[in-house]
Design an enzyme around this catalytic site. Sequence first.
Site, PDB file in Angstrom:
ATOM      1  N   SER A 139      43.290  43.397  31.469  1.00 18.44           N
ATOM      2  CA  SER A 139      43.478  43.361  32.838  1.00 18.44           C
ATOM      3  C   SER A 139      44.706  42.416  33.303  1.00 18.44           C
ATOM      4  CB  SER A 139      42.272  43.489  33.698  1.00 18.44           C
ATOM      5  OG  SER A 139      41.659  42.052  33.956  1.00 18.44           O
ATOM      6  N   LYS A 169      47.795  36.416  39.136  1.00 21.38           N
ATOM      7  CA  LYS A 169      47.513  37.861  39.014  1.00 21.38           C
ATOM      8  C   LYS A 169      46.835  38.374  40.332  1.00 21.38           C
ATOM      9  CE  LYS A 169      43.739  39.800  35.975  1.00 21.38           C
ATOM     10  NZ  LYS A 169      42.708  39.778  34.750  1.00 21.38           N
ATOM     11  N   SER A 182      40.281  40.367  28.714  1.00 19.80           N
ATOM     12  CA  SER A 182      41.393  40.487  29.614  1.00 19.80           C
ATOM     13  C   SER A 182      42.278  39.521  29.507  1.00 19.80           C
ATOM     14  CB  SER A 182      40.963  40.690  31.054  1.00 19.80           C
ATOM     15  OG  SER A 182      40.240  41.836  31.309  1.00 19.80           O
TER      16      SER A 182
END
Length: 460
Positions: A159, A85, A183
């Site tokens: 996210s 990420k 997330s």
Amino acid sequence: MSTEMEIPMQALSLTELARLLADGELSAVDVLDSYLEQIATRNEAVNAVVSLDVEGARERAIEDDRALAAGQPIGPLHGVPMTLKDAHDVAGLRTTVGAPELDRVATADGAIAARLRAAGANLIGHTNVPAWLADYQSANAIFGRTSNPWDVSRTCGGSSGGAAAAVAAELTPAEIGSDLAGSLRQPAAFCGVYSLKPTEHLVPLTGFLRTPGPRPVRVMASLGPIARSLNDLELLLSIIAGPDGYDADVSPVPFEHRADVAVRGMRLAVAPTIPGAPIAGVLSDRVRALGKGVVNAGGAVVEALPDVDWDTQLELFGDLLTMLTSDPREQGLLGYLDLLHRRDAVVATWDAFFHEYDALVMPAAATVAFPHCDAETFDVDGNQVPYHEQGFLYAFSSLVGLPALTVPAGVDGDGVPVGLQLVGPRWSDAKLLAVARGLEAAGIAPGYRRPPVLDQGGGV
């Protein structure tokens, strides 16, 4: 050659891929090239992988093959290519957190990247995020929008949306995302893969979302794995958990494998709905169906939640979240300490609740993946609900620091993934995995399935 190779190399689970690499049945260079080809073919449609280090990755893969041939010691992820990420520092790789003001090239690995490298992983790139990780969709001004591999007209979530989409589209075998308010859980549910939000302070945050000044987020946030199997989650968590010598909040709690929990001996609480949280009927129904399956197999299931003031609990989460994510110069120490003091009482209530249950089963998202939208409202069974209320479902478990395991639970009538989550008491991460394995072994939880478009060949 293993029968596992009857399916595409990229469809192998992380643990299967790592074993074949360690046994010399696959070469690190061939595996890397296969994933790079996959990214070249499929990434354009989903826009999940946003930064790549092709030259460095190939050099590392060549060295990995040389090391294996020379009989050198190897780690549990030897030669496995992985993305991370775009908020993890990876030395030499562009890191943006989706925000121009944070766009830079990291000079050192964060704790996650360092531990994965030490285990043998070949870190090849970053996956997309919303700006500052602050949205339930993954889009930003630098890289644009990420779509869902199951249906590119829909969001992958946020996210950790780029991470979940990359795993589902088989652009990477696994990922490490983050979760402060859902997330990890929402994107995994939307994309039909697994994730584990670990107990707060099980995994170090060093080198994650690095910003100028002191680190503001010291509670509620967790870093955890996204993958296509429960065994993959366990392998990754065993690698990234534990103190790193820098994040002093991390507790030295050992992470150890637990044997599968037989359904006949399970004690589960189920919550088809959560007070004050919008939840689509298909998700509530799926929770009830799982509970019925456990009862039919001899387990004990009760529809139950602790006796707490849910409005006050949600308000406390919101106040603490605002405190953590605002300018620290604007926040008073006394106010912060008061919020933590009030949180302690909530932690105690949830701890007492779990004395009677192995886990709480509940929806992993408010809805299934919804169409890309303007972030003002979203649809829940025909009703337009304020967009931010998606987070209400996750507030209590983030507030208390509970581990939460997201598992695929089939698809809805439109063929879009449905996800459930198993929430447990603090430090029960290994037990949650054991419960989920028991549910899948009994056929009560359906387990992972590939997006149909991948079986059809070609791009997503």
